[in-house]
Design a protein around this motif. Structure first.
Motif, PDB file in Angstrom:
ATOM      1  N   GLN A  76       0.708  -1.605   0.380  1.00 16.27           N
ATOM      2  CA  GLN A  76       0.112   0.118  -0.129  1.00 16.27           C
ATOM      3  C   GLN A  76       0.853   0.983  -0.171  1.00 16.27           C
ATOM      4  OE1 GLN A  76      -2.413  -1.299   3.561  1.00 16.27           O
ATOM      5  NE2 GLN A  76      -3.801  -1.630   1.872  1.00 16.27           N
ATOM      6  N   CYS A  77       2.228   0.696   0.936  1.00 17.75           N
ATOM      7  CA  CYS A  77       2.594   2.207   0.968  1.00 17.75           C
ATOM      8  C   CYS A  77       3.327   2.905  -0.338  1.00 17.75           C
ATOM      9  CB  CYS A  77       3.873   2.097   1.826  1.00 17.75           C
ATOM     10  SG  CYS A  77       4.707   3.349   2.525  1.00 17.75           S
ATOM     11  N   PRO A  78       4.085   2.549  -1.251  1.00 17.76           N
ATOM     12  CA  PRO A  78       4.491   2.425  -2.614  1.00 17.76           C
ATOM     13  C   PRO A  78       3.138   2.712  -3.080  1.00 17.76           C
ATOM     14  CG  PRO A  78       4.651   0.683  -2.755  1.00 17.76           C
ATOM     15  CD  PRO A  78       4.656   1.278  -1.067  1.00 17.76           C
ATOM     16  N   LEU A  79       2.115   2.287  -3.375  1.00 16.28           N
ATOM     17  CA  LEU A  79       0.891   3.540  -3.736  1.00 16.28           C
ATOM     18  C   LEU A  79       0.053   4.297  -3.566  1.00 16.28           C
ATOM     19  CD1 LEU A  79      -1.260   0.000  -3.760  1.00 16.28           C
ATOM     20  CD2 LEU A  79      -0.239   0.737  -5.673  1.00 16.28           C
ATOM     21  N   ILE A  80      -0.105   4.808  -2.116  1.00 17.70           N
ATOM     22  CA  ILE A  80       0.235   6.338  -1.325  1.00 17.70           C
ATOM     23  C   ILE A  80       1.097   6.820  -1.552  1.00 17.70           C
ATOM     24  CG2 ILE A  80      -0.173   7.616   0.625  1.00 17.70           C
ATOM     25  CD1 ILE A  80      -2.981   5.634  -0.106  1.00 17.70           C
ATOM     26  N   GLN A  81       2.468   6.616  -1.612  1.00 21.33           N
ATOM     27  CA  GLN A  81       3.340   8.014  -2.720  1.00 21.33           C
ATOM     28  C   GLN A  81       3.164   8.357  -4.086  1.00 21.33           C
ATOM     29  OE1 GLN A  81       6.846   4.604  -1.454  1.00 21.33           O
ATOM     30  NE2 GLN A  81       6.585   6.645   0.724  1.00 21.33           N
ATOM     31  N   ASN A  82       3.370   7.236  -4.761  1.00 20.98           N
ATOM     32  CA  ASN A  82       3.193   7.504  -6.136  1.00 20.98           C
ATOM     33  C   ASN A  82       1.725   8.479  -6.469  1.00 20.98           C
ATOM     34  OD1 ASN A  82       5.508   6.236  -6.974  1.00 20.98           O
ATOM     35  ND2 ASN A  82       4.002   4.330  -7.308  1.00 20.98           N
ATOM     36  N   ALA A  83       0.935   8.458  -5.761  1.00 21.16           N
ATOM     37  CA  ALA A  83      -0.603   9.206  -5.699  1.00 21.16           C
ATOM     38  C   ALA A  83      -0.565  10.538  -5.309  1.00 21.16           C
ATOM     39  CB  ALA A  83      -1.682   8.596  -5.402  1.00 21.16           C
ATOM     40  N   VAL A  84       0.373  10.599  -4.789  1.00 20.52           N
ATOM     41  CA  VAL A  84       0.483  11.674  -3.309  1.00 20.52           C
ATOM     42  C   VAL A  84       1.348  12.757  -4.516  1.00 20.52           C
ATOM     43  CG1 VAL A  84       1.592  13.424  -1.999  1.00 20.52           C
ATOM     44  CG2 VAL A  84       0.052  11.568  -0.964  1.00 20.52           C
ATOM     45  N   ALA A  85       2.280  11.784  -5.067  1.00 20.30           N
ATOM     46  CA  ALA A  85       3.507  12.399  -6.080  1.00 20.30           C
ATOM     47  C   ALA A  85       2.681  13.529  -7.089  1.00 20.30           C
ATOM     48  CB  ALA A  85       4.524  11.518  -6.330  1.00 20.30           C
ATOM     49  N   GLU A  86       1.933  12.096  -7.782  1.00 22.58           N
ATOM     50  CA  GLU A  86       0.693  12.952  -9.135  1.00 22.58           C
ATOM     51  C   GLU A  86       0.041  13.833  -8.627  1.00 22.58           C
ATOM     52  OE1 GLU A  86      -1.867  10.954 -12.524  1.00 22.58           O
ATOM     53  OE2 GLU A  86      -1.130   9.154 -11.088  1.00 22.58           O
ATOM     54  N   ALA A  87      -0.533  13.645  -7.467  1.00 23.07           N
ATOM     55  CA  ALA A  87      -1.713  14.506  -7.152  1.00 23.07           C
ATOM     56  C   ALA A  87      -1.414  16.185  -6.981  1.00 23.07           C
ATOM     57  CB  ALA A  87      -2.663  14.161  -6.212  1.00 23.07           C
TER      58      ALA A  87
END
Length: 360
Positions: free
Chosen positions: A289-300
């Protein structure tokens, strides 16, 4: 104890890239296994983030980073208790420390794990089977002796439990320990000019370590809350890959010490096997879950790794992984992987900067 296991396992695991949860500078390097097994990793990356929840203004409880005088004094005393000079002796006594070679044989055949060279052994605290240290008392430096003894009935290796064996032991060196004294000479042996500098250096080390732990803990608290606010579609095959990788680390350590997994986990963590497996799943899910969150925050947030940021982050990774040039780092991990890790770090930095620390 469980928290300790959680932190330890979060630091290791399936290192298929540099990308991991939290700041890389605050993690412990994972110990590489002695052997690797080919594993089908086609399920990796198949879990999905279906909805990114609230990620700004997340609250967390800062760790107490106070270093007490008592902690520093305890560390100094521990250093003293484990430091000594050698007083060479020709004959081993019950309080001697010896350097030995030994070969253990059962029915005239050497058994696995029963042979070693250059082993240092404190005869007063050997932790070897009963009779081993006692057999060395009275031996002279350079002497070799056959020492019959019996393994305990409850020994962890079924082949040796209750077995009569013979250890052929050679004493290479023998000495008595002269305890260290707290003075400038001792401080110099630890890399400091004076006793005062020793105390100051230990305090600085404690403060730095505690600050790093506090930063990692804050990141973990924030990330877990963002994860809780979000929704995922987890692929159980991917989860099981991570679980099996975590368990295999402990299975290898257990085998190294001659234990089965359940026994070793109980000794190392105080957990039952069911508790251990439950926490392995918790950690595996977090790692997905952690890298999925990180990538989504970076994109947002439109977080991008500029040339300047890339150089700064790469230099940090170089220092951590032991590479001398960016080219060496990229050759080992690829530039794309370095960028992915830097992007993940930017996302964590953003989450922390926009989080709210609660009052203790």
């Amino acid at each position: 104890m469980k928290k300790k296991l959680l932190a330890m396992l979060l630091a290791g695991g399936m290192v298929l890239s540099m990308t991991a949860c939290g700041s890389k500078e605050t993690e412990e390097p994972a110990e590489k296994p002695a052997e690797t097994t080919q594993v089908d990793t086609s399920a990796l990356g198949t879990s999905k983030l279906t909805e990114l929840g609230e990620y700004q203004g997340i609250t967390y409880k800062p760790m107490d980073v106070t270093v007490t005088d008592e902690e520093i004094e305890a560390e100094v005393q521990y250093m003293l208790s484990t430091s000594f000079t050698k007083d060479p002796k020709e004959v081993a006594s019950e309080t001697s420390v010896v350097n030995i070679d030994y070969v253990g044989k059962k029915d005239g055949v050497a058994f696995d794990g029963g042979t070693a060279e250059g082993t240092e052994l404190d005869l007063a605290n050997s932790h070897f089977i009963a009779g081993f240290a006692e057999s060395i008392v009275g031996m002279k430096v350079g002497e070799t002796k056959d020492c019959p003894m019996t393994f305990p009935e409850n020994y962890h290796s079924a082949d040796l439990a209750g077995a009569d064996v013979v250890f052929t032991i050679t004493v290479n060196e023998c000495w008595e320990k002269i305890p260290a004294e707290l003075n400038d000479e001792f401080a110099k042996s630890k890399g400091y000019d004076t006793v005062d500098a020793l105390y100051a250096g230990i305090r600085e080390m404690y403060e730095t370590t505690l600050q790093q732990e506090a930063e990692a803990d804050a990141e973990y608290q924030i990330l877990t809350k963002v994860i809780a606010n979000s929704s995922f579609e987890l692929n159980e095959e991917e989860v099981n890959l991570y679980i099996n990788d975590l368990k295999s680390q402990y299975e290898q350590m257990a085998a190294y010490y001659g234990y089965d997994l359940e026994t070793y986990v109980g000794m190392a963590t105080g957990m039952s096997l069911n508790e251990f497996e439950a926490q392995c799943r918790e950690i595996a899910v977090y790692r997905i879950q952690c890298p999925l969150i990180q990538n989504a925050v970076a994109e947002a947030e439109g977080l991008e790794v500029t040339d300047e940021i890339y150089q700064e982050k790469a230099e940090g990774y170089m220092a951590y992984y032991g590479y001398e040039t960016v080219e060496d780092l990229e050759a080992a991990y690829t530039k794309e992987t370095v960028i992915a890790q830097a992007t993940a770090d930017l996302a964590v930095d953003f989450l922390v900067e926009n989080a709210v620390a609660e009052e203790n």
